[in-house]
Design an enzyme around this catalytic site. Structure first.
Site, short mmCIF file in Angstrom:
data_model
loop_
_atom_site.label_atom_id
_atom_site.label_comp_id
_atom_site.label_asym_id
_atom_site.label_seq_id
_atom_site.Cartn_x
_atom_site.Cartn_y
_atom_site.Cartn_z
N GLU A 146 -42.64 0.28 19.45
CA GLU A 146 -43.90 0.05 20.17
C GLU A 146 -44.10 -1.46 20.29
O GLU A 146 -44.57 -1.96 21.30
CB GLU A 146 -45.07 0.69 19.41
CG GLU A 146 -46.39 0.61 20.16
CD GLU A 146 -47.57 1.13 19.35
OE1 GLU A 146 -47.39 1.48 18.17
OE2 GLU A 146 -48.68 1.17 19.92
N ARG A 204 -42.35 3.91 5.76
CA ARG A 204 -43.40 4.81 5.28
C ARG A 204 -42.99 6.27 5.21
O ARG A 204 -43.69 7.09 4.61
CB ARG A 204 -44.68 4.60 6.12
CG ARG A 204 -45.44 3.37 5.68
CD ARG A 204 -46.45 2.91 6.70
NE ARG A 204 -45.91 1.96 7.63
CZ ARG A 204 -46.36 1.77 8.87
NH1 ARG A 204 -47.34 2.51 9.33
NH2 ARG A 204 -45.81 0.85 9.63
C1 PRP Z 1 -43.80 2.30 12.39
C2 PRP Z 1 -44.01 3.71 11.88
C3 PRP Z 1 -42.85 4.45 12.45
C4 PRP Z 1 -42.61 3.77 13.77
C5 PRP Z 1 -43.18 4.57 14.88
O1 PRP Z 1 -42.94 1.61 11.53
O2 PRP Z 1 -44.05 3.75 10.47
O3 PRP Z 1 -41.70 4.36 11.63
O4 PRP Z 1 -43.25 2.49 13.69
O5 PRP Z 1 -43.04 3.92 16.13
P1 PRP Z 1 -42.16 4.51 17.31
O6 PRP Z 1 -42.46 5.99 17.41
O7 PRP Z 1 -42.65 3.77 18.52
O8 PRP Z 1 -40.74 4.24 17.04
P2 PRP Z 1 -42.58 0.07 11.77
O9 PRP Z 1 -41.44 -0.03 12.71
O10 PRP Z 1 -43.83 -0.63 12.15
O11 PRP Z 1 -41.99 -0.49 10.43
P3 PRP Z 1 -42.28 -0.29 8.88
O12 PRP Z 1 -42.03 1.15 8.59
O13 PRP Z 1 -41.27 -1.16 8.24
O14 PRP Z 1 -43.68 -0.70 8.61
N1 HPA Z 2 -50.04 2.66 12.82
C1 HPA Z 2 -49.02 2.58 11.96
N2 HPA Z 2 -47.79 2.37 12.33
C2 HPA Z 2 -47.55 2.23 13.62
C3 HPA Z 2 -48.55 2.31 14.57
C4 HPA Z 2 -49.85 2.54 14.15
O1 HPA Z 2 -50.80 2.65 14.93
N3 HPA Z 2 -47.95 2.17 15.76
C5 HPA Z 2 -46.65 1.99 15.54
N4 HPA Z 2 -46.40 2.04 14.25
#
Ligand code: PRP
Ligand code: HPA
Length: 177
Positions: free
Chosen positions: A102, A65
């Site tokens: 997380e 994202r």
């Molecule tokens: C989410 C979010 C961040 C990250 C934050 O992405 O978009 O990149 O987690 O979490 P953190 O601070 O604990 O590391 P996710 O890993 O869910 O993957 P995605 O971007 O592929 O949806």
């Molecule tokens: N929203 C979106 N992305 C995330 C979150 C959340 O609450 N926690 C960890 N990645």
């Protein structure tokens, strides 16, 4: 700015128990669906960058994202955009760093020659949770001998203390929960 911030806040949608029980997921999809909200995000990021930094060489965005906001900001600033991707997605020689999420474990990668030593970069993602992802990206920047000016996110989940994990990096967020 308060009016722009409100527009951003109003386009973040909470989902209880996604992707796992006990997690309150903050969804940024409405921001992308509503042009004025997306413009507000990029305006606020741009204002912050211009207020604080004279020179930015590159915006580095995190998979997935961070890719939604990073290129728009980079275009505003007239600089390039570089991708930090989840493992196995980038061609050529890459550098990688493992990290804890997380929820789960992962590895991020960057193309070896994506950033030149000494370049000043800003990292961007949608959300700061535990900070594991941005920390890993900072480690990648270290490997590339880049200078990380700071990290920018739309949302900061304060109770997970991501800011502490990222110290002494500066973290800028638009909306805090
Ligand atoms: C989410 C979010 C961040 C990250 C934050 O992405 O978009 O990149 O987690 O979490 P953190 O601070 O604990 O590391 P996710 O890993 O869910 O993957 P995605 O971007 O592929 O949806
Ligand atoms: N929203 C979106 N992305 C995330 C979150 C959340 O609450 N926690 C960890 N990645």
């Amino acid at each position: 700015p308060e009016c722009k911030l409100q527009l951003v806040r109003d386009h973040i949608r909470p989902y209880q128990d996604f992707p796992k029980k006990g997690i309150l997921f903050r969804d940024i999809c409405p921001i992308l669906k509503y042009p004025a909200a997306l413009t507000a995000v990029i305006d606020l990021f741009e204002e912050e960058v211009r207020r604080n930094y004279q020179t930015v060489d590159l915006i580095v965005g995190l998979d997935a994202r961070g890719f939604l906001f990073g290129p728009l900001l980079a275009q505003r600033l007239g600089v390039g955009f570089v991708l930090v991707r989840k493992k196995g997605k980038l061609p050529g020689t890459t550098l990688s760093v493992e990290y804890n999420l997380e929820y789960g474990k992962a590895e991020v990668e960057i193309q070896e020659d994506a950033v030149a030593p000494g370049q000043k970069v800003l990292l961007i993602d949608d959300l700061l949770a535990t900070g594991g992802t941005l920390f890993a990206a900072c480690e990648l920047m270290k490997k590339q001998q880049a200078e990380v000016l700071g990290c920018m996110v739309v949302i900061e989940l304060k109770e997970l203390n991501g800011k502490d994990k990222l110290k002494p990096q500066s973290i800028f967020s638009l909306v805090q929960y």
